[in-house]
Design a protein around this motif. Structure first.
Motif, short mmCIF file in Angstrom:
data_model
loop_
_atom_site.label_atom_id
_atom_site.label_comp_id
_atom_site.label_asym_id
_atom_site.label_seq_id
_atom_site.Cartn_x
_atom_site.Cartn_y
_atom_site.Cartn_z
N LEU A 228 0.86 -1.18 0.00
CA LEU A 228 0.00 0.00 0.00
C LEU A 228 0.91 1.23 0.00
O LEU A 228 1.77 1.38 0.86
CB LEU A 228 -0.90 0.01 1.23
N VAL A 229 0.73 2.09 -0.99
CA VAL A 229 1.56 3.29 -1.09
C VAL A 229 0.72 4.49 -0.67
O VAL A 229 -0.41 4.65 -1.15
CB VAL A 229 2.05 3.49 -2.54
N VAL A 263 -3.04 17.06 -2.72
CA VAL A 263 -3.95 15.94 -2.44
C VAL A 263 -3.17 14.82 -1.77
O VAL A 263 -1.94 14.76 -1.84
CB VAL A 263 -4.59 15.38 -3.74
N ALA A 264 -3.94 13.93 -1.10
CA ALA A 264 -3.34 12.72 -0.53
C ALA A 264 -3.69 11.57 -1.45
O ALA A 264 -4.79 11.53 -2.01
CB ALA A 264 -3.88 12.47 0.87
N GLN A 276 15.80 3.20 -6.15
CA GLN A 276 15.79 4.05 -7.34
C GLN A 276 14.38 4.52 -7.68
O GLN A 276 14.13 5.70 -7.92
CB GLN A 276 16.37 3.23 -8.51
N GLN A 277 13.42 3.56 -7.62
CA GLN A 277 12.02 3.90 -7.92
C GLN A 277 11.48 4.92 -6.92
O GLN A 277 10.81 5.88 -7.29
CB GLN A 277 11.14 2.64 -7.83
N LEU A 278 11.81 4.70 -5.63
CA LEU A 278 11.33 5.61 -4.58
C LEU A 278 11.88 7.02 -4.82
O LEU A 278 11.17 8.02 -4.69
CB LEU A 278 11.76 5.12 -3.19
N GLU A 279 13.15 7.10 -5.16
CA GLU A 279 13.77 8.41 -5.40
C GLU A 279 13.12 9.09 -6.61
O GLU A 279 12.90 10.30 -6.60
CB GLU A 279 15.28 8.25 -5.60
N GLY A 288 6.10 12.81 1.98
CA GLY A 288 5.62 11.88 3.01
C GLY A 288 5.32 10.50 2.45
O GLY A 288 4.33 9.86 2.79
N LEU A 289 6.21 10.04 1.57
CA LEU A 289 6.01 8.74 0.90
C LEU A 289 6.12 7.58 1.89
O LEU A 289 7.10 7.49 2.64
CB LEU A 289 7.09 8.62 -0.19
N MET A 290 5.10 6.72 1.91
CA MET A 290 5.11 5.55 2.80
C MET A 290 4.71 4.32 2.02
O MET A 290 3.75 4.34 1.26
CB MET A 290 4.09 5.76 3.93
#
Ligand code: ATP
Ligand code: MG
Length: 299
Positions: A228-229, A263-264, A276-279, A288-290
């Motif tokens: 879940l992102v 937006v959230a 790499q993908q997260l960056e 606030g990426l989780m």
């Protein structure tokens, strides 16, 4: 073969596939009573029993009808399928599902000073391997003539012992190759653990039992591979961020109280995220990426 009303699954007794294999069966709701010899484990929750064997024996057990399903490396299954194919027969077993663990590749590796510029460099060499059928098939497909030397273990020391010029063996990290001064030059098969079953659908009650088990297994694999992102992003950058998500379905976009500009976002995604993908997602504007694991799911 006598009809049976219980399903029998073969798995590796001890080795690289045993723990993850047992874990997968447990997550699918199967519990077994361990017998004293630990070879035959009686299924307590379902009419499904477990046979613990050497991985190489699994395709044969399915072929003979002794077991109905098996957890085995694709490398072992393909090797034994090719043995049938090379005799002009159809293999009596097939790959039903990929299980996502035990990942490795079957690769050709050469001594440091061996000049490799492509498959043709192997012409006339002696290649040591435990997978002679896969190796011969690759050589045929590449139009290369070489001698395949079949060894059951310690393939990596064959060049040093003068038994072969190059090797073809399973590699995951490459540490064993490095320790033996060998260099990986070509991969001939990508492998992971798979669920194997008979080529022909199972008859009697076992057919229904196998179908039920496969449905559960699919659910377990789907949850395991889902994440879940959650993140926040300015509306102007929303499309860019969404494009970078391996989302299973359309993400949920929610307003943020007191912030009309942003937006959230919440999305169910498949597979693991690399750094790499997260960056990349962050660079596209996410805040606030989780990434959260999914415990259970009911579609
Ligand atoms: P058994 O006693 O059951 O015959 P084994 O020694 O043949 O065991 P393992 O070394 O436990 O087998 O490997 C089982 C499977 O794990 C391999 O067939 C392959 O699919 C997978 N595997 C994953 N990574 C590696 C690796 N680095 N080396 C060898 N096998 C690997
Ligand atoms: Mg083995």
């Amino acid at each position: 073969m006598k009809p049976r009303d219980r399903l029998r699954i073969a798995a590796q007794k001890s080795g690289r596939l045993s723990d993850a294999g047992r874990d997968l069966l447990a997550r699918s709701g199967l519990r077994f009573r361990e017998s004293r010899d630990r070879l035959f484990c009686y299924g307590e929750t379902e009419p499904v029993d477990l046979l613990l064997v050497r991985d190489d024996d699994i395709p044969g057990l399915i072929a003979e009808g002794v077991c109905d399903l098996g957890i085995v490396g694709r490398n072992v299954l393909r090797e034994q399928s090719l043995e049938y194919a090379r005799r002009g027969e159809r293999a009596p077993f097939s790959e039903l599902r990929t299980l996502g663990f035990g990942r490795c590749r079957l690769s050709i590796a050469v001594p440091q000073d061996f000049l490799y510029t492509g498959p043709a460099s192997l012409a006339g060499t002696r290649i040591a391997t435990s997978y002679p059928a896969l190796m011969a098939d690759w050589l045929d497909r590449n139009g290369v003539k070489a001698e395949v030397v079949t060894l059951s273990g310690s393939v990596e020391i064959a060049p040093k012992l003068g038994k072969a010029d190059v090797i073809c063996d399973l590699v995951s990290t490459g540490a064993t190759l490095a320790a033996n001064q060998l260099r990986e030059v070509a991969s001939i098969l990508d492998s992971e653990a798979v669920l194997a079953g008979p080529a022909e659908a199972l008859q009697d009650e076992r057919g229904e039992l196998a179908a039920q088990l496969l449905r559960r297994l699919d659910g377990v694999l789907e949850v395991r591979d889902s994440k879940l992102v959650m993140l926040q992003v300015d509306r102007a950058e929303l499309d860019q961020v969404v494009q970078l998500l391996p989302a299973a379905n359309a993400p949920t976009v929610m307003a943020i109280e007191g912030n009309a500009q942003a937006v959230a976002l919440q999305a169910l995604c498949r597979g693991a995220f690399s750094w790499q993908q997260l960056e990349d997602i962050k660079r596209a504007g996410a805040r606030g990426l989780m990434i959260l694991p999914v415990e259970q799911m009911l579609a």
